[in-house]
Design a protein around this motif. Sequence first.
Motif, short mmCIF file in Angstrom:
data_model
loop_
_atom_site.label_atom_id
_atom_site.label_comp_id
_atom_site.label_asym_id
_atom_site.label_seq_id
_atom_site.Cartn_x
_atom_site.Cartn_y
_atom_site.Cartn_z
N GLN A 143 0.85 -1.19 0.00
CA GLN A 143 0.00 0.00 0.00
C GLN A 143 0.89 1.24 0.00
OE1 GLN A 143 -3.70 -0.36 -0.23
NE2 GLN A 143 -2.49 -2.05 -1.06
N VAL A 144 1.05 1.83 -1.17
CA VAL A 144 2.06 2.88 -1.36
C VAL A 144 1.77 4.12 -0.53
CG1 VAL A 144 2.70 2.07 -3.66
CG2 VAL A 144 0.86 3.75 -3.41
N ASN A 145 0.51 4.34 -0.17
CA ASN A 145 0.15 5.51 0.63
C ASN A 145 -0.01 5.17 2.10
OD1 ASN A 145 -0.30 7.53 -1.62
ND2 ASN A 145 -1.65 5.85 -2.25
N ALA A 146 0.32 3.94 2.47
CA ALA A 146 0.21 3.48 3.86
C ALA A 146 1.50 2.76 4.24
CB ALA A 146 -1.00 2.58 4.04
N GLN A 147 2.60 3.47 4.05
CA GLN A 147 3.94 3.01 4.43
C GLN A 147 4.37 1.74 3.70
OE1 GLN A 147 4.07 2.84 8.74
NE2 GLN A 147 3.86 5.07 8.92
N GLY A 148 3.77 1.48 2.53
CA GLY A 148 4.19 0.37 1.71
C GLY A 148 3.89 -1.00 2.27
#
Length: 649
Positions: free
Chosen positions: A128-133
Amino acid sequence: MSGSVALTVDKLRLAAATYPRLLVLGSSALATLLFVLRLRATSKRKKSKGPYVENLAALANKQYDVVIVGGGTSGCVLAGRLSEDPSIRVLLLEAGGSGTVLPYSRIPSGYGRLLRSEHAFNFETEPQVNAQGQQRYFPRGKMLGGCSSINAQMAQYGAPGDFDEWATLMGDESWGWRSLQKSFQKFERVLPHAEYPEMDGSERGTEGPVRVGYFNYVSEHSKAFLRACEQVGIPLIPDFNTSKGPIGASRVCVFLGFLAVTVTYVDSKGVRVSAESAYLTPEVLARPNLTVAIHATVTKILFDETGPTPRAVGVEFAKSATGPRYSVKARKEVVLSAGAIHSPHILMLSGVGPEKQLKAHGIPVVLDVPAVGANLVDHPVVDMYFKDKKNDSMLPMRNPKSLSDIAILTRSLVQYQIWGTGKLATNIGESAAFVRSDDPKLFPPAEYPRTLADSTSGATSPDLELFCTPLAYKDHGNFTWDFHTYALHCYLVRPESRGAVLLKSADPFALPSVDPNYLANPDDLEKLFRGFRLILKIAHTKALEAYIDHKNTDPTLDHATHTKSDEEIRQIVKERVETVYHPTSTCRMAPVEQGGVVDARLRVYGVEGLRVCDASVFPWIVSGHTAGACLAIGEKFAEELKREIKARK
């Protein structure tokens, strides 16, 4: 065996199978009895073939009027309702087994133990790129009843505005609240109680197969949560599921000697009501025109492409990746009810989907439909953890460590097996509240000056849900503290972020890629930030003083989180965000030019004889819990399809 004795024995079997740790920790007569009954129950289940077909070869090359792919929440509704017409031959194919034979599913508090088991599709999301990956666990039910067999049994259906929004999009008032409410009422069996006079029975169903009521156990902590909601300015309301909408906190009522908070899919015996138990009863399964096959994974839909428009004419299925594949014919319709992840997956495996993806995996293209698998939306949740000052959590039910814990567990087993009450009868998500992130009373503009886009379906529709649980956990219960805890949670019920379900392989037994794309829209982060701040405020109300130990200094808990900066809170949201098990919209009902896969009659555009009926068709995600809407659209579509089939004859 008399009915009361049979019920007692059945409860003992359930409790024994779900909480076998007691057999090791204690040598009491109760534990011995539970052990014996467990063995007898297991032996009986192994010897009994049950009402479901497991020999898939027996189905090979047969013909049915309707073939339903997936025995989840909507699929069970369709099988039960369509087969009411004896002239319609129905086949239901389910990749898993029966949910009703699983004690973990039947006991309200036991469902978490089915996660990471053979009874769930155990997805991990894409990073999840917008949730710390982070990659997040993302389970889906793999059994009859689908996710209705493993959910938290909270019976809230969304907001009326959600369905009016659907009707406007499709230009079809049958999808509006006033019309669709009849489908909700058709599945419900809600019986108002003299001690709960505020519920408006005129808006609820009383004769449906799904028992909905106030039979779950509720902790004192959860009752205090409602008082805390009121103290921060959230109004108490008697019912989430009326035309007035769900904004507010559910009100406490006295029912059968104990206090209950939320309406649940738990029956008067303290047992979960799933789509399987409600719609696939012994009487329904005895119908000669209904066949239900389990452990049958559909590998692809079969098409006749000789005409100007491809037509679905059957399906291929198998028990395992290496086992033989069989096929059946569908004279009238193939209906996909495999859920928001597997319905688009099966379409793509069958050659209906984004052409580029299909060709990349060597799948012959039947029809290029770019929107298949797109528009994935899920409710993102963040959790908050506290020390329980009362030391009265669910810890002894999960991990008894002392003689006191064993005594509590033993007492709970007895309560459950005799009355269907006690801690084992909790649905975990005991109390809830719905709010709007732009409510100036809760989020004063001076403190929250940023104007956020309104993603709700109307002025009486929420975009945040708050709820509490009688035990704190991480990683979907894979980790819990070894002391008594309490948790508050917030999730965004109308997120703007969209993700996708994509192919990883042409192998139907390989799970597809799932990317909910959490927090891709910056407003989603800000709304969850506001919700997180609100539950911090609730945690520090006078109502919860007696239940939360804010003197605790354990750094893994949130007693000091309210002192953190706004940016630190946003980072916590990014760190903790994950699924609350409600993916939708991957085969969206919408006009083609607006990313639609199905029309208002749930027909796949460009294909004949193929429908989709499950959460994947939601045009937008509902403002709350998805199970009720899945039941309702199953009721609506079954009624319409029966009329269509009759008209064709």
